[in-house]
Each structure stands twice: as C-alpha cells, then as structure tokens.
Enzyme design. Structure first.
Site, PDB file in Angstrom:
ATOM      1  N   ALA A 177      -1.537   3.250   4.878  1.00 25.91           N
ATOM      2  CA  ALA A 177      -2.277   1.991   5.047  1.00 25.91           C
ATOM      3  C   ALA A 177      -1.384   0.864   5.539  1.00 25.91           C
ATOM      4  O   ALA A 177      -0.224   0.733   5.173  1.00 25.91           O
ATOM      5  CB  ALA A 177      -2.947   1.609   3.735  1.00 25.91           C
TER       6      ALA A 177
ATOM      7  N   ALA B 267       0.833  -1.214   0.000  1.00 28.39           N
ATOM      8  CA  ALA B 267       0.000   0.000   0.000  1.00 28.39           C
ATOM      9  C   ALA B 267       0.869   1.266   0.000  1.00 28.39           C
ATOM     10  O   ALA B 267       1.759   1.398  -0.820  1.00 28.39           O
ATOM     11  CB  ALA B 267      -0.985  -0.032   1.153  1.00 28.39           C
ATOM     12  N   CYS B 268       0.606   2.161   0.960  1.00 23.56           N
ATOM     13  CA  CYS B 268       1.272   3.473   0.964  1.00 23.56           C
ATOM     14  C   CYS B 268       2.779   3.384   1.069  1.00 23.56           C
ATOM     15  O   CYS B 268       3.482   4.327   0.694  1.00 23.56           O
ATOM     16  CB  CYS B 268       0.778   4.299   2.151  1.00 23.56           C
ATOM     17  SG  CYS B 268      -0.973   4.533   2.130  1.00 23.56           S
ATOM     18  N   SER B 269       3.294   2.299   1.636  1.00 19.44           N
ATOM     19  CA  SER B 269       4.747   2.193   1.817  1.00 19.44           C
ATOM     20  C   SER B 269       5.385   1.261   0.796  1.00 19.44           C
ATOM     21  O   SER B 269       6.534   0.840   0.976  1.00 19.44           O
ATOM     22  CB  SER B 269       5.067   1.758   3.251  1.00 19.44           C
ATOM     23  OG  SER B 269       4.770   2.816   4.137  1.00 19.44           O
TER      24      SER B 269
END
Ligand code: CO8
Length: 383
Positions: free
Chosen positions: A371, A165-167
């Site tokens: 996330a 997700a975001c990372s």
C-alpha cells in the site's frame, strides 16, 4: 517513482542485533472463516431478498477455503481476539475498551515483541535511546504508542509513531539506521504491532481472508555496542514510494466531521487486488535488483530473501524474475500460510523465524511492498 533514499556505506558500522516475534494465542482457519462468512452471506441474502430481486442491492457471493488457499497461499491467520469475528450478527472482533490508566492494547502487544527483541539483542531497556512504533494503523493519535511503550519499559530518550502501511516496518528500520548513522541514538528499538483485524471487512468476500494480527520488534544499533549472538551488518537501505489508490482505507479522524459511516466498505481496508498484483510485482523486482546492483551484488549472491508476505504467488513471481527460477522455501521462506498478510510485519516474521542458520558472510535482503505504493529494503550480512 520517487526514489527517497539509497545509501551504501563502505563499512556499515550499524547492525541489526535482535528480533522479537509475538504471535497471538488465537487463530482462525480458512474453513472456520468461510463457514461464518457464508452463513452471514446467506442470512444477508434472505433478509434482503426483495431489494436484491429489485436490483437495489447486490447479493453477497459465497466464499471458499479452496479459493483462498489457491489464490493467496493463506491457510490460517492469528487474531488478537477471535470473539465476534465469527459471529454472524457482529462480523468484527470484540476488543473491550480500557481505561486511560491501563496499558493500551497496541502498547501491550508491542511490549510483548519488544521484550523478546531486547533479550535476543542481549540489551537492557537502559541501553536503548529511542523507540519507534511503526505500523499500518495506530489505535489513537496521541499520546504516541511509542511513548507509552518507552514509559512501560523504562527507556530513556525519545519515541515516536510512524504510519507507512505495508512498508511501516522496513521504513521504521530505515529511520533507526539513519538515527544511529547520524549519532542521535546508539541503540534503537523498532516495533511493529500490527493489529489489523479491526480494519478488516469480514463481510466482504474478496478481502475477508487476507489479514492477521501479530507484533514484531527489532533492535538496530552501533556495531561497537552489539553483544548479540546473531547480528547482521546493514549494508544498505533503499526506499521508494509511488501514489496509488488501489489499496485504501478511508476511515480517519475527520470521518466524524464528514458524518462518514465507520462501517462503510470504503472506510475499511479495500483494494483492487488484481491491479496491485500486476503493478507491485515488477516494481518490487526492479527495486531489489537496483538495490543489489548498487552494492555490486546480484540475486544469486543472496543466501536468503525475507520478502513481504501478502500473497505466495507474488513472492514466487518476484523471486523468479530475479533468480530466473523458482526460489526454494529455504531461499525465500513463506510464513503467510500460517500468519496471512500482517501488513508491514510479514518480512520480519520471516526474518525472525528463518535467520539463525545463516553463517558469517551470508547476505540476505529484507523487502516490503504494498500500500502507498511503498517499497522498502535492507541488505544485511551475517557477522
Ligand atoms: N472465495 C471464492 N471466490 C472468490 C473469492 C473468495 N473469497 N474472492 C474472489 N473470488 C472470485 C472472484 O469473484 C473472481 O471470480 P470471477 O472470475 O468469476 O470474477 C475470481 O475468484 C478471481 O478473483 P480475483 O481476480 O480477485 O482473484 P485473484 O486471483 O486476483 O486473487 C487476491 C485475489 C488474493 C486478493 C490477489 O489479487 C492478491 O493477493 N493481490 C495482491 C494483494 C496485495 O498484495 N495486497 C496488498 C495488501 S495491502 C498490505 O499488504 C497492507 C495494507 C495495510 C494493512 C491493512 C490492514 C487491514
């Protein structure tokens, strides 16, 4: 919080040597998006007036461009395909299917960014040993998008896909760093083709404005192989995750077996935005502070902060916590006004657009948060 990796080599020997950004040619302004959403909401409310009156359905609330800009800092977003998103009978992009013998959409946008990163790193495909495609969603499970990209670019070695997700972008760079450190690859191409628009619920007033599409790519390699004009020693990496249901998408390969509606609101991106804001900001500030102090640095030693781009108020709060005052646009550049939240790619768009002015010895941090929850950082120093 599970602290997965903190590394601090005395001499790095591993560099970030090139960055590529591919921006889709089409964009949607807040005004265009809100006009389409409000027309859809009006139509929905008229068509369902009886059920809404009877309390069986909730009326769709109206959206506003002013709210979006004030609450998030987003003014516009780029999309891979605009067609369909603003059509009140469709409310999702139309991305035509491709045959198995054609390049897939996600590999195509990955390659667009990869070619620029290779050029900026002054590398040929033959110099690369591994390809990592890391993003919030891949359009299929196999064959891996990374292997398709590897094949299309003529890269030897190996490739694999990752989802965080975001990372996804920072964690992908971490894996590349570790592969170079372990000696299993000397140059790694990490690509983040963030095709978010198919997962956006354009019928949901609270989240229809958040995301945009983009593709970024980065070359990580051994310092002694580096031939690029703008390269950065990676001083250290740090990653942390803590489980949260506050940002979630339930669509997956088992949806077919559970007879789950792929258009259902919980199948698509949904979040408790307020909670995310409150919980993630202090986590991200503490993470960066701990990472810096592990390297004998403080926030004031940083020339630039390339932060995750989800919400301008989050970025201002995190940098203020660390610096004790507002960061300037020069210290912590914002790109989400134009790009919106591009899942994992935001910090690397900021890096791509705002790094060439740094001089040798300048230090900066690339940091993602969101996330999972997941937080990933790299401390880098201009060579
Ligand atoms: N127009 C007008 N009014 C609105 C709108 C709108 N579009 N949306 C909400 N409102 C109203 C609400 O109804 C509410 O009204 P009331 O006070 O009467 O109840 C009021 O405005 C305030 O609502 P909120 O409390 O929800 O508003 P916030 O100020 O919290 O702002 C944000 C909402 C912008 C969503 C904000 O909470 C935020 O940005 N939070 C952090 C979000 C975040 O970082 N999320 C991470 C995203 S995940 C990620 O980065 C990658 C995930 C993987 C990729 C997924 C790809 C699809």
């Amino acid at each position: 919080m599970t602290d997965m990796t903190t590394s601090k080599p005395s001499t790095s020997g591993i560099v970030l040597s090139g960055s590529g950004l591919w921006t889709p040619p089409e964009s949607i302004s807040n005004e265009e998006l809100v006009e389409a959403y409000n027309a859809y909401a009006e139509k929905y409310n008229q068509e369902n007036a009886e059920a809404i009156e009877a309390g069986e359905l909730n009326a769709k609330p109206f959206s506003s461009a002013e709210f979006i800009e004030k609450a998030s800092g987003i003014k516009s977003r780029f999309v891979y395909r605009k067609e369909g998103i603003l059509d009140t009978d469709r409310m999702r992009p139309y991305i035509p299917p491709r045959n198995d013998d054609e390049i897939s959409v996600q590999a195509e946008i990955a390659i667009n960014a990869a070619r620029i990163a290779l050029k900026n790193a002054n590398k040929q495909a033959s110099d690369i040993d591994a390809v990592i495609v890391s993003c919030a969603y891949t359009q299929r499970s196999y064959p891996a998008i990374a292997i398709e990209v590897q094949h299309a670019l003529g890269i030897n070695g190996f490739g694999f896909d990752m989802l965080v997700a975001c990372s996804a972008a920072t964690f992908g760079l971490h894996r590349a760093y570790e592969m170079v450190a372990a000696g299993t690859a000397k140059s790694v191409l990490v690509i983040n083709p963030e095709l978010t628009s198919p997962q956006v619920n354009f019928c949901d007033r609270d989240s229809h404005f958040i995301f945009g599409d983009v593709s970024v790519a980065t070359v990580i390699e051994r310092a002694d192989c580096c031939q690029s004009e703008h390269s950065y020693d990676i001083l250290g990496i740090k990653a942390a995750t803590v489980y949260s249901n506050n940002i979630r998408s339930n669509f997956g390969y088992t949806s077919r077996a559970s007879d789950t509606d792929p258009y259902a609101a919980d199948a698509l991106f949904h979040q408790n935005g307020r909670k995310v804001f409150k919980e993630v900001c202090p986590m991200a500030a503490e993470h960066i502070s701990d990472h810096l102090s592990a390297h004998g640095l403080t926030a004031n030693d940083l020339r630039r902060w390339w932060l995750h781009q989800a919400n301008i108020n989050m970025n201002l709060l995190i940098s203020k916590r660390l610096l004790g005052q507002d960061a300037t646009a020069d210290e912590a550049p914002i790109v989400l006004d134009q790009y919106a939240n591009t899942a994992s790619a935001g910090s690397l768009i900021a890096f791509n657009l705002h790094h060439e002015d740094l001089v040798a010895g300048d230090t900066g941090v690339i940091c993602s948060f969101g996330a999972g929850y997941s937080i990933g950082s790299l401390i880098v120093q201009k060579r």
